[in-house]
Design an enzyme around this catalytic site. Structure first.
Site, PDB file in Angstrom:
ATOM      1  CG  ASP A  12       0.377  -7.586  -7.108  1.00 51.48           C
ATOM      2  OD1 ASP A  12       0.816  -8.307  -6.195  1.00 51.48           O
ATOM      3  OD2 ASP A  12      -0.475  -6.703  -6.899  1.00 51.48           O
ATOM      4  CB  SER A  13      -2.701 -10.913  -6.049  1.00 54.47           C
ATOM      5  OG  SER A  13      -2.461  -9.818  -5.201  1.00 54.47           O
ATOM      6  CB  CYS A  75       2.571 -10.564  -5.255  1.00 53.79           C
ATOM      7  SG  CYS A  75       1.445 -11.326  -4.074  1.00 53.79           S
ATOM      8  CD  GLU A 157      -7.110  -3.469  -3.956  1.00 50.52           C
ATOM      9  OE1 GLU A 157      -7.996  -3.190  -4.784  1.00 50.52           O
ATOM     10  OE2 GLU A 157      -5.973  -3.851  -4.269  1.00 50.52           O
ATOM     11  CB  CYS A 190       1.896  -6.303   1.798  1.00 51.83           C
ATOM     12  SG  CYS A 190       0.482  -6.180   0.675  1.00 51.83           S
ATOM     13  CG  HIS A 192      -1.997  -3.265  -1.573  1.00 50.34           C
ATOM     14  ND1 HIS A 192      -1.766  -4.453  -2.220  1.00 50.34           N
ATOM     15  CD2 HIS A 192      -3.154  -2.767  -2.102  1.00 50.34           C
ATOM     16  CE1 HIS A 192      -2.754  -4.662  -3.096  1.00 50.34           C
ATOM     17  NE2 HIS A 192      -3.596  -3.667  -3.040  1.00 50.34           N
TER      18      HIS A 192
END
Lengths: 302, 302
Positions: A12-13, A75, A157, A190, A192
């Site tokens: 993942d990023s 991702c 984040e 996504c 997240h």
């Protein structure tokens, strides 16, 4: 040849792919997982196809030292932009992403003839039209509403969650048209976004199928391992399933402490600081695999 | 030896440094500017000192082909974390940043004996304490209130501006303690933030000195050029000042179209798509300057 005791490699990023790790640990209790977060170059969601494809190829090239039996591009942006080219570059590795499983679930989520499906994702994922293509393959008459929601990742984040007024306002703005037009299903495009599922559910209501690509992805990986004959089973592991913590090794390109600090929110358990693999290791690997000392630097004048 | 007709090189993680370019174009009408935005690896604000220092060294190494008479690190995070080490690595180049000029202005902004100074910046800038150190050097008794405001950059990059309710709410949250405690001055410790100056001004009121590090930085560069005897003057250029557009050349590590699309908001004039310098060019340059084919890749096992 892959073996059932080889690990699954998840890339993942940054940290978002840990929601996929969480789903994999639950769904596949005998598998070992190697995680790679490209935290020095995150986020991917605002970058271009050639750049992201190069990043993902570098990471999968690096993964080979772990002999993964399966690689998960966890991702959405990377799956949307890089998957076909990456599969072509590594024909000997089984590689899957998060778009196809999510699209399959979205296509099957409503019994209506022309369901209205909402998709929220990064700018790059939306621009790629990858979800649109994958859903229409299965439900030609589905109507789609797509919205780029670039602030959700930085909000998560920053540690903001479901009760934060800023999260609430951002979601209300982003989902305004979808709630007005009464979507039947909403794809969280996504990795997240599952962390904001309660707030999203509050806004779209109980009747909308909310599709979490992490869970769909884990189901998909489980099926692929069985098909390839490489699924780990209790018998093979000669004992009971290990603790989640001991089944996961993690690597990042920057700031191992950050993953240790924020990882628990995604995984549900605390992780030790992962191992640092700075980006130069990936670029040196490029040079090595080309057999070149260093490519010619193009001359650019002012 | 530098010459007055050599350009000023301005580097940033992305587009924010264009506010410094705007200030330089205004303040120094006879200078040419080369801009470098590291858009493949942005943002810097959530990354670590070693990673950012390496990125900045790579870019300054690359800048040498333009024979810059001065290099401006037009990114607060990079100035805060990397400047001393970068200056040591390039002793033959004049390098300045945005922290010292901003801190100087903040220290002088209030006549009070113990002024209360607010600073908003990225996570990494705040953690570095660079502003704190630079302000206390000049005003030992200044009291400081520092807040990391990581959502402002993604909001600006999404195109949100001063009348957006989400911007308003985020600013009210971030500035709550500062307005309650009645700060005397507020440092905009990130080159993106001047784009939100009207909304910030609305919240903090007319009595607070709002310090724009881009403008302070341009003043500082002007003084440094005069001191070094390398300032370009009308006489030297043998003619009237050129148009802003023709005095700027730009380079990015990803997505030149994005700069062309969003640059006007920062610069006040439309720019052509800049030239792409992908990150691998910078890493190849590392390998070249070390005279090595490729460093040994450390063996890391699962």
């Amino acid at each position: 040849m892959s073996h059932p005791t080889d690990p699954i490699f998840v890339l993942d990023s940054g940290l978002g792919g840990l929601t996929v790790v969480r789903a994999l640990l639950d769904r596949l209790p005998y598998e070992r997982i190697v995680y790679f977060g490209d935290t020095a170059r995150l986020p991917y969601g605002s970058k271009t196809r050639p750049t992201i494809t190069h990043f993902v190829k570098q990471i999968i090239g690096w993964s080979e030292r772990h002999h993964p039996k399966h690689v998960v591009v966890a991702c959405n942006t990377a799956s949307a932009l890089a998957l076909p080219e990456v599969r072509a570059a590594f024909p000997h590795i089984h590689i899957s992403g998060v778009i196809e499983p999510g699209a399959r679930a979205a296509a099957g989520a409503s019994g209506k003839n022309e369901p209205l499906i909402g998709i929220i994702a990064t700018e790059a994922t939306i621009r790629s039209r990858a979800y649109e293509i994958a859903i229409r393959k299965r439900r030609q008459r589905a109507r789609l509403l797509m919205t780029a929601t670039p602030l959700l990742v930085p909000m998560i984040e920053e540690g903001r969650r479901n009760d934060d007024p800023l999260v609430e306002l951002a979601l209300r703005q982003y989902l305004r048209q979808m709630t007005r037009d009464r979507i039947d299903a909403l794809v969280l495009g996504c990795t997240h976004y599952p962390l904001l599922k309660p707030a999203i559910r509050r806004i779209v209501g109980e009747d909308v199928a909310v599709i979490d690509s992490a869970q769909q992805c884990a189901e998909d990986v489980a099926a692929r391992l069985v098909e390839a004959g490489t699924a780990a089973t209790m018998g093979l592991m000669m004992g009971p399933a290990s603790e989640d913590r001991s089944r996961l090794s993690a690597f990042v390109t920057d700031d191992p402490d950050r993953l240790a600090r924020l990882g628990a929110d995604f995984l549900g358990f605390g992780v030790e600081a992962p191992t640092l693999v700075p980006p130069e290791v990936l670029y040196q690997q490029d040079a090595g695999s080309l057999g070149l000392p260093a490519m010619t630097v193009p001359e650019i004048s002012a």
